[in-house]
Design an enzyme around this catalytic site. Structure first.
Site, short mmCIF file in Angstrom:
data_model
loop_
_atom_site.label_atom_id
_atom_site.label_comp_id
_atom_site.label_asym_id
_atom_site.label_seq_id
_atom_site.Cartn_x
_atom_site.Cartn_y
_atom_site.Cartn_z
N ALA A 19 0.81 -1.22 0.00
CA ALA A 19 0.00 0.00 0.00
C ALA A 19 0.84 1.27 0.00
CB ALA A 19 -0.93 0.00 1.21
N GLN A 98 0.55 -6.45 -3.76
CA GLN A 98 -0.50 -6.69 -2.78
C GLN A 98 -1.65 -5.71 -2.97
OE1 GLN A 98 2.69 -6.47 0.42
NE2 GLN A 98 1.31 -7.95 1.37
N ASP A 101 -5.37 -1.78 -6.81
CA ASP A 101 -5.76 -0.54 -7.48
C ASP A 101 -5.47 -0.49 -8.97
OD1 ASP A 101 -2.93 0.02 -7.53
OD2 ASP A 101 -3.09 0.96 -5.56
N HIS A 118 -3.47 -10.09 -4.30
CA HIS A 118 -4.70 -9.94 -3.51
C HIS A 118 -5.90 -9.57 -4.38
CE1 HIS A 118 -2.09 -9.22 0.33
NE2 HIS A 118 -2.11 -10.48 -0.08
N CYS A 129 -22.01 -18.28 -8.39
CA CYS A 129 -21.94 -18.77 -9.77
C CYS A 129 -20.76 -18.11 -10.47
CB CYS A 129 -23.26 -18.50 -10.50
SG CYS A 129 -23.51 -16.80 -11.06
N CYS A 151 -28.08 -15.12 -10.79
CA CYS A 151 -28.59 -16.09 -9.82
C CYS A 151 -29.05 -15.49 -8.50
CB CYS A 151 -27.52 -17.17 -9.56
SG CYS A 151 -26.16 -16.60 -8.50
#
Length: 245
Positions: A19, A98, A101, A118, A129, A151
């Site tokens: 980050a 990680q 963005d 991530h 689904c 769904c």
């Protein structure tokens, strides 16, 4: 400078980013002094898979946090651009991020050279689904707890929450990159979240030069050949420019 020489001579440069590389783009980090979870510790509850799936109010809090998220307006900063330019100069750069963005790709690094450990905030998937949607389209619906149009299942951003395992294929490719890297840069990561942080160990055990660029100490500092406590948006471009020269 020894570090510059090592970067310049490396056939493959692996880069783990957290980050901290995106804060200069206006995206707050999570664990820093002004981080999202530092300011609002309860917010971490919305990032836990079990809570997200079980509690509609947790889901509503999660979606609220992303509706006006700074990442939608963010642009790559000098550090993102420098890594893309280093790759463009002929060095082989592979980013293991990680972050969710998408700023490395927006800076010009080919998507195939970025492994999103991530996940990504730019797509949303159904938990029941195979449906996958553009997150922008989901948010434009204006629903506080959006459901799958096919769904009716719970929709979730394509990001890895606490209690959820990383994509095995992506992690395997990341470990391969770490093991093959001659220089491994860990930039803007607290290196507290596993298994992403352990990529540093994979790199070191394979003989890579480990360089940590982070404001605060990390659990992997003792394993590093170089630890730089300098401003990321300043030092990363300087390193990349010197290596290109």
């Amino acid at each position: 400078m020894e570090l510059i020489d090592r970067i310049r001579g490396a056939r493959l440069i692996g880069v783990l980013t957290g980050a901290g590389i995106s804060t200069a783009s206006g995206i707050p980090d999570y664990r820093g002094p002004d981080g999202v979870w530092t300011r609002t510790p309860s917010a971490v509850n919305a990032f836990t898979l079990e809570n997200f799936m079980a509690d509609a109010e947790v889901r509503r809090e999660f979606w609220r946090s992303y509706t006006g998220h700074a990442a939608w307006r963010a642009e790559p900063n000098a550090a993102h651009r420098a890594l893309a330019e280093l790759d463009g100069s002929g060095a082989a750069v592979r980013v293991l991020t990680q972050n969710v963005d998408g700023l490395h790709q927006k800076a010009g690094l080919a998507a195939r050279k970025v492994l999103e450990l991530h996940g990504t905030m730019h797509t949303t998937r159904c938990t029941s689904c195979p449906v996958r949607l553009s997150t922008t389209e989901v948010l434009e619906r204006g629903e506080d707890d959006p459901r799958c149009p096919e769904c009716g299942g719970i929709l979730k951003l394509d990001v890895v929450l606490f209690g959820q395992t990383l994509d095995g294929e992506v992690l395997g490719r990341a470990r391969h990159v770490a093991a093959a890297s001659e220089v491994f840069l860990a930039i803007g990561s607290s290196l507290q979240v596993e298994p992403a942080a352990s990529l540093c160990t994979v790199a070191v055990r394979s003989g890579a030069t480990l360089v940590i660029v982070n404001r605060d100490p990390t659990p992997y500092d003792e394993d590093a050949d170089f630890v730089l406590r300098e401003d990321i948006e300043t030092v990363v471009p300087e390193l990349c420019a010197a290596a290109e020269g």
